[in-house]
Design a protein around this motif. Structure first.
Motif, PDB file in Angstrom:
ATOM      1  N   THR A 105      39.503  27.846  38.987  1.00 60.38           N
ATOM      2  CA  THR A 105      39.020  26.462  38.952  1.00 60.38           C
ATOM      3  C   THR A 105      39.613  25.652  40.095  1.00 60.38           C
ATOM      4  N   SER A 106      40.920  25.826  40.321  1.00 58.11           N
ATOM      5  CA  SER A 106      41.593  25.097  41.395  1.00 58.11           C
ATOM      6  C   SER A 106      41.049  25.488  42.768  1.00 58.11           C
ATOM      7  N   LEU A 107      40.855  26.786  42.988  1.00 55.57           N
ATOM      8  CA  LEU A 107      40.336  27.248  44.279  1.00 55.57           C
ATOM      9  C   LEU A 107      38.929  26.723  44.529  1.00 55.57           C
ATOM     10  N   LEU A 108      38.088  26.793  43.508  1.00 53.71           N
ATOM     11  CA  LEU A 108      36.717  26.302  43.682  1.00 53.71           C
ATOM     12  C   LEU A 108      36.699  24.787  43.838  1.00 53.71           C
ATOM     13  N   GLY A 109      37.602  24.105  43.129  1.00 64.13           N
ATOM     14  CA  GLY A 109      37.683  22.653  43.276  1.00 64.13           C
ATOM     15  C   GLY A 109      38.080  22.237  44.678  1.00 64.13           C
ATOM     16  N   ASP A 110      38.879  23.084  45.355  1.00 61.31           N
ATOM     17  CA  ASP A 110      39.292  22.808  46.733  1.00 61.31           C
ATOM     18  C   ASP A 110      38.286  23.315  47.762  1.00 61.31           C
ATOM     19  N   GLY A 111      37.194  23.907  47.279  1.00 60.50           N
ATOM     20  CA  GLY A 111      36.197  24.431  48.200  1.00 60.50           C
ATOM     21  C   GLY A 111      36.567  25.753  48.839  1.00 60.50           C
ATOM     22  N   ASP A 112      37.583  26.434  48.301  1.00 59.07           N
ATOM     23  CA  ASP A 112      38.048  27.696  48.881  1.00 59.07           C
ATOM     24  C   ASP A 112      37.269  28.853  48.244  1.00 59.07           C
ATOM     25  N   ILE A 113      36.050  29.064  48.700  1.00 54.43           N
ATOM     26  CA  ILE A 113      35.202  30.115  48.145  1.00 54.43           C
ATOM     27  C   ILE A 113      35.795  31.492  48.426  1.00 54.43           C
ATOM     28  N   GLY A 125      34.928  43.697  37.801  1.00 59.62           N
ATOM     29  CA  GLY A 125      34.720  44.839  38.680  1.00 59.62           C
ATOM     30  C   GLY A 125      33.533  44.688  39.597  1.00 59.62           C
ATOM     31  N   ARG A 126      32.737  43.623  39.439  1.00 60.20           N
ATOM     32  CA  ARG A 126      31.558  43.435  40.281  1.00 60.20           C
ATOM     33  C   ARG A 126      31.959  43.050  41.697  1.00 60.20           C
ATOM     34  N   ASP A 127      31.068  43.255  42.637  1.00 58.40           N
ATOM     35  CA  ASP A 127      31.314  42.912  44.037  1.00 58.40           C
ATOM     36  C   ASP A 127      31.187  41.397  44.202  1.00 58.40           C
ATOM     37  N   PRO A 128      32.285  40.700  44.563  1.00 50.68           N
ATOM     38  CA  PRO A 128      32.209  39.248  44.670  1.00 50.68           C
ATOM     39  C   PRO A 128      31.933  38.731  46.076  1.00 50.68           C
ATOM     40  N   SER A 129      31.709  39.635  47.042  1.00 47.35           N
ATOM     41  CA  SER A 129      31.685  39.223  48.444  1.00 47.35           C
ATOM     42  C   SER A 129      30.587  38.226  48.768  1.00 47.35           C
ATOM     43  N   ALA A 130      29.490  38.217  48.005  1.00 52.16           N
ATOM     44  CA  ALA A 130      28.386  37.303  48.297  1.00 52.16           C
ATOM     45  C   ALA A 130      28.170  36.278  47.181  1.00 52.16           C
ATOM     46  N   LEU A 131      29.109  36.161  46.250  1.00 52.52           N
ATOM     47  CA  LEU A 131      28.934  35.250  45.120  1.00 52.52           C
ATOM     48  C   LEU A 131      29.103  33.796  45.543  1.00 52.52           C
ATOM     49  N   SER A 132      28.245  32.939  45.023  1.00 49.24           N
ATOM     50  CA  SER A 132      28.393  31.498  45.234  1.00 49.24           C
ATOM     51  C   SER A 132      29.444  30.956  44.275  1.00 49.24           C
ATOM     52  N   ALA A 133      29.743  29.661  44.386  1.00 53.95           N
ATOM     53  CA  ALA A 133      30.745  29.052  43.499  1.00 53.95           C
ATOM     54  C   ALA A 133      30.325  29.172  42.040  1.00 53.95           C
ATOM     55  N   ASP A 134      29.070  28.880  41.748  1.00 50.67           N
ATOM     56  CA  ASP A 134      28.618  28.963  40.357  1.00 50.67           C
ATOM     57  C   ASP A 134      28.552  30.398  39.866  1.00 50.67           C
ATOM     58  N   GLU A 135      28.246  31.340  40.756  1.00 56.65           N
ATOM     59  CA  GLU A 135      28.243  32.752  40.357  1.00 56.65           C
ATOM     60  C   GLU A 135      29.654  33.250  40.085  1.00 56.65           C
ATOM     61  N   ILE A 136      30.609  32.761  40.856  1.00 55.48           N
ATOM     62  CA  ILE A 136      32.017  33.080  40.566  1.00 55.48           C
ATOM     63  C   ILE A 136      32.407  32.491  39.214  1.00 55.48           C
TER      64      ILE A 136
END
Length: 316
Positions: A105-113, A125-136
């Motif tokens: 929450t803190s990282l996304l709040g700071d815009g640190d995708i 275990g999913r690949d997060p490399s292309a996830l958006s903020a809401d997908e994360i």
């Protein structure tokens, strides 16, 4: 007047839960990490593309771990309570799970995708490399939901049922599933027993988590939780995570599930719930719900243990 005897397991479950809530996982020398290292060494020597080999490895590790838990049985009552406290603290993961949610929450709040994508690897275990903020955020909430059963409800359940051997044995099963229960070329056969045993060990706790979510939803929304579970859980590939995540989706009023990317392949996990898609603002709601669910699980299971143990035995 009947004498009331101290139940060391009940005491240990309560104190261990409080220790986990206050401290989280030990930062060094975590016994689960030590067990994982032992499992790695055994796999190195024993691995084969064979279900029997995997079953023997799982059986040996789980039986040995649960057997270690039996060593506390001859101890005095207060020493048994201490052992149960330490075991409960070691196997519970509720506080650490909540901390991961808070950190994301803190990282996304700071815009640190980028930072959030790296951090979410601790949970999924999913690949997060292309996830958006809401997908994360969706990945985070789904992990909190699924692990509310695996890391909190199930350990407390098996502790209430079987004491320290139940606590340690369950954590061994769940850890081996996380290490070996993958559907890839290396573990499809060798890890089959670990995955199936974990399904069995979590079947009742997962349904208990659903029941607890119906209670937390209140009289007005409890039917919605049950309806969502019956309708949506079968679309999920896991027989236990499906009902748990569906009950969380209804309790939070959000929609979970969808398509996830694993090891170069997409997996459709269906849609769970009728609410809007998860956003970053839903992560704090999920961590608060986790605390309520965990507390209710503790109260329910400890109370059930005490009531059942104090029932007078019928004489023949």
């Amino acid at each position: 007047m009947r004498e009331v005897r101290l139940d060391p397991v009940a005491v240990g479950l309560v104190l261990g839960f409080m220790a986990d809530r206050a401290l989280g996982d030990p930062q060094r020398g975590h016994p689960v990490a030590g067990f994982g290292q032992l499992a790695v060494r055994l796999e190195t020597r024993f691995h084969a593309h064979n279900r029997s080999r995997g079953g023997l490895a799982v059986g040996a590790l789980v039986a040995t771990t649960a057997g270690i838990g039996l060593l506390e049985r001859p101890l005095p009552t207060h020493a048994r309570a201490v052992a149960a406290t330490v075991a409960t603290w070691a196997v519970l993961g509720g506080r650490s799970l909540g901390r991961e949610g808070e950190a994301i929450t803190s990282l996304l709040g700071d815009g640190d995708i980028a930072g959030a994508r790296a951090r979410i690897r601790n949970l999924v275990g999913r690949d997060p490399s292309a996830l958006s903020a809401d997908e994360i955020a969706r990945a985070c909430v789904e992990s909190i939901a699924e692990n509310s059963a695996d890391a909190v409800v199930a350990p407390l359940f098996w502790g209430a049922v079987a004491g320290v051997p139940g606590l340690l044995g369950y954590r061994a099963v769940n850890t081996l599933d996380a290490m070996w229960g993958h559907r890839n070329d290396r573990y499809r056969e060798f890890g089959w027993a670990a995955a199936r045993l974990d399904d069995v060990a979590n079947w009742v706790p997962a349904r208990l988590a659903v029941a607890l979510n119906t209670v937390l939803a209140g009289p007005r929304d409890s039917r919605s939780v049950l309806r969502t579970v019956r309708r949506d859980a079968p679309a999920h590939p896991s027989p236990n995570a499906g009902p748990v995540e569906a009950s969380w989706a209804a309790a939070l009023g959000v929609r979970l599930g969808g398509t996830n990317h694993y090891d170069g392949a997409d997996e459709d996990r269906g849609h769970l719930g009728d609410g809007p898609p998860v956003t970053v603002d839903d992560i704090p709601r999920a961590t608060r719900h986790l605390r309520r669910l965990s507390t209710l699980a503790l109260v329910t299971l400890v109370s059930a243990r005490l009531v059942l143990r104090q029932r007078p035995k019928s004489s023949r």
